[in-house]
Design an enzyme around this catalytic site. Structure first.
Site, PDB file in Angstrom:
ATOM      1  N   GLU B  81       7.130  -9.062  -5.204  1.00 36.72           N
ATOM      2  CA  GLU B  81       8.441  -9.448  -5.727  1.00 36.72           C
ATOM      3  C   GLU B  81       9.222 -10.086  -4.593  1.00 36.72           C
ATOM      4  O   GLU B  81      10.447 -10.152  -4.619  1.00 36.72           O
ATOM      5  CB  GLU B  81       9.165  -8.259  -6.350  1.00 36.72           C
ATOM      6  CG  GLU B  81       9.248  -7.021  -5.491  1.00 36.72           C
ATOM      7  CD  GLU B  81       9.556  -5.769  -6.298  1.00 36.72           C
ATOM      8  OE1 GLU B  81      10.743  -5.498  -6.508  1.00 36.72           O
ATOM      9  OE2 GLU B  81       8.615  -5.059  -6.707  1.00 36.72           O
ATOM     10  N   CYS B 113       7.205  -3.385  -9.451  1.00 36.57           N
ATOM     11  CA  CYS B 113       6.324  -2.435  -8.767  1.00 36.57           C
ATOM     12  C   CYS B 113       5.055  -2.115  -9.546  1.00 36.57           C
ATOM     13  O   CYS B 113       4.288  -1.234  -9.150  1.00 36.57           O
ATOM     14  CB  CYS B 113       7.085  -1.147  -8.445  1.00 36.57           C
ATOM     15  SG  CYS B 113       8.502  -1.427  -7.358  1.00 36.57           S
ATOM     16  N   HIS B 240       3.651   6.100  -8.557  1.00 40.00           N
ATOM     17  CA  HIS B 240       4.624   5.201  -7.946  1.00 40.00           C
ATOM     18  C   HIS B 240       5.791   6.053  -7.437  1.00 40.00           C
ATOM     19  O   HIS B 240       6.321   6.876  -8.186  1.00 40.00           O
ATOM     20  CB  HIS B 240       5.103   4.175  -8.977  1.00 40.00           C
ATOM     21  CG  HIS B 240       6.245   3.346  -8.489  1.00 40.00           C
ATOM     22  ND1 HIS B 240       6.199   2.665  -7.297  1.00 40.00           N
ATOM     23  CD2 HIS B 240       7.474   3.101  -9.016  1.00 40.00           C
ATOM     24  CE1 HIS B 240       7.355   2.025  -7.119  1.00 40.00           C
ATOM     25  NE2 HIS B 240       8.140   2.280  -8.143  1.00 40.00           N
TER      26      HIS B 240
END
Lengths: 74, 409
Positions: B81, B113, B240
């Protein structure tokens, strides 16, 4: 509102129950971001409802959160 | 045919700042550190960008391959990103500086993500299809941070760096359970990077969607895997990790939904989740590399010598999420531990708050395209020399006619 109040007091055990009013916000009551997510997800579980994330856009305080959740009860 | 991750390496910069030092400098409540569960965050230097992070993560993996295996890398994907151009990919620069062959597909993917996991799954499907026997794919999650005081408590939780994953039919690190996955995606604006200079985030919305997508993607996994159970199917979990406090809340929510007694939640967290959080606590959120930093952490700190099934959860704002799984064993732990990640992380230069704020100013334009620019190592050379531990590193040296320049230093 009762279900919401129960979870707020569970996540923030040091809170005076009288402080949990329609016009108060979870952030003002000392709830951090994880606390706030816990209160909302646990209350939805208790009520057996699932509210799409976009509908939380206009939630400003505990009263508006309670009204949104109530609107999803069968 | 087994398919999965053959090698994994982490590069998380050369500098860090302690979370306590950062919170004190910002005038934020240090007691909140308990919720963040963070000790330090990695910080980029002016000569580091998404290209150098990717190359510096992948180079040690390639150094361990013989020429035949290097030539077998038919696909290079950068997941970021932190793109440096709207058309030209980070991967094009990475391909050059890693010296990969010209018969290689090169592309960049983006979905906050989540994107690296999407790339790993697409690559695994390609490799498993058998259309190119023996092929390998190199997927690199690479990003830089743009946070500053405006980010509040997200600032100490945001990392800097890359995770390189070599995907192949020799999965020493993680053998994917092919076909065992669940995805959940819908449009929302919980966080985004609308400009190369800043991020925006709606913290409440982001936490809510992370938790919502975990429940929903695991439900999708369970639809595909008969009898799958969040509590009993997975020996370890790697998720994550925007900050460890959210992972703890996610684990608690999943166990509550599974009907597990509240009394058992803390012990289960310590056994199945805590090992995955130790390296992320030293680095911060590595965007789409975060779940693989968590995997590396688990393989560094948990005992998987008897073999273990690990459940993995990737979430990317915007949003797309996936729950999937794979098998690890003693060889997995050996392969990851051979990369020396904890010692390297411990050797990063520890910044003072004053050095840190100067550094934020010096790196604020790292993603802003410039027709001509020169980047000097300057006063940061001492940090480079301390953190490099004797190995060559790629540095961003500037741009000429919009063409970004790099040198090994």
């Amino acid at each position: 509102m009762a279900a919401l109040r129960r979870r707020v007091l569970e996540v923030l055990p040091d809170l005076d129950p009288a402080q949990v009013t329609d016009g108060s916000s979870l952030k003002e009551l000392g709830a951090n971001s994880v606390d706030r997510a816990d209160v909302v997800t646990m209350t939805m579980d208790d009520l057996g409802i699932s509210v799409p994330v976009r509908e939380f856009h206009d939630v400003r305080d505990i009263g508006s959160l309670a009204r949104l959740l109530r609107g999803h009860l069968g | 045919m087994d398919v999965g991750i053959e090698s994994l390496n982490v590069y998380a910069g050369l500098a860090r700042i302690g979370v306590r030092e950062l919170l004190a400098g910002r005038g934020l409540d240090p007691d909140r550190q308990a919720n963040l569960l963070m000790t330090s965050r990695s910080v980029g230097l002016p000569f580091e960008d998404p290209v150098t992070n990717a190359v510096n993560a992948a180079a040690p993996i390639l150094a361990g391959l013989d020429p035949t295996d290097r030539a077998a890398i038919e696909l290079l994907v950068t997941s970021t990103e932190s793109g440096v151009d709207l058309s030209k990919s980070v991967a094009s620069y990475v391909h050059d500086h890693l010296g990969l062959g010209r018969a290689c597909r090169v592309l960049e993917v983006k979905q906050a993500c989540y994107a690296a996991t999407g790339a790993v799954q697409l690559a695994a499907g390609y490799l498993a299809s058998g259309v190119s026997p023996g092929a390998k794919a190199l997927v690199i999650a690479t990003d830089v941070a743009l946070v500053d005081a405006r980010a509040g408590f997200a600032e100490p939780a945001t990392g800097h760096g890359a995770v390189a994953l070599l995907v192949s039919d020799r999965p020493r690190v993680l053998t994917l359970d092919l076909g065992a996955f669940g995805c959940h995606s819908y449009e929302t604006l919980d966080s985004a990077r609308p400009s190369p200079r800043f991020d925006i985030a709606d913290v409440d919305r982001s936490l809510f969607t992370y938790l919502d997508c975990l429940t929903s993607s695991f439900a999708g996994y369970r639809d595909r895997v008969d009898g799958a159970d969040f509590v009993t199917t997975f020996d370890q979990l790697a998720m994550h990790t925007p900050f460890a406090g959210l992972v703890r809340a996610a684990h608690r929510k999943m166990l509550r939904e599974a009907g597990t007694s509240v009394d058992l939640v803390a012990a289960d967290f310590e056994r199945r989740v805590a090992p995955s959080l130790r390296l992320p606590a030293m680095v911060g959120n590595l965007c789409s590399g975060s779940v693989y930093l968590a995997l590396a952490s688990m393989l560094t700190h948990a005992d998987v010598s008897a073999g273990a099934r690990v459940g993995l959860y990737a979430y990317g704002s915007g949003c797309s999420a996936e729950f999937f799984s794979g098998l690890v064993d003693a060889g997995s732990a050996r392969a990851v531990q051979a990369m020396g990640i904890p010692a390297y992380l411990a050797g990063r230069y520890e910044l003072t708050f004053a050095e840190y704020t100067q550094l934020l100013a010096d790196t604020a334009d790292v993603l802003v395209p410039a027709e001509h620019r020169t980047v000097e190592l300057g006063g940061y050379r001492k940090i480079l020399e301390r953190g490099r531990a004797g190995r060559p590193l790629l540095a961003h040296t500037g741009a000429k006619d919009y063409h970004r320049r790099y040198e090994w230093v």
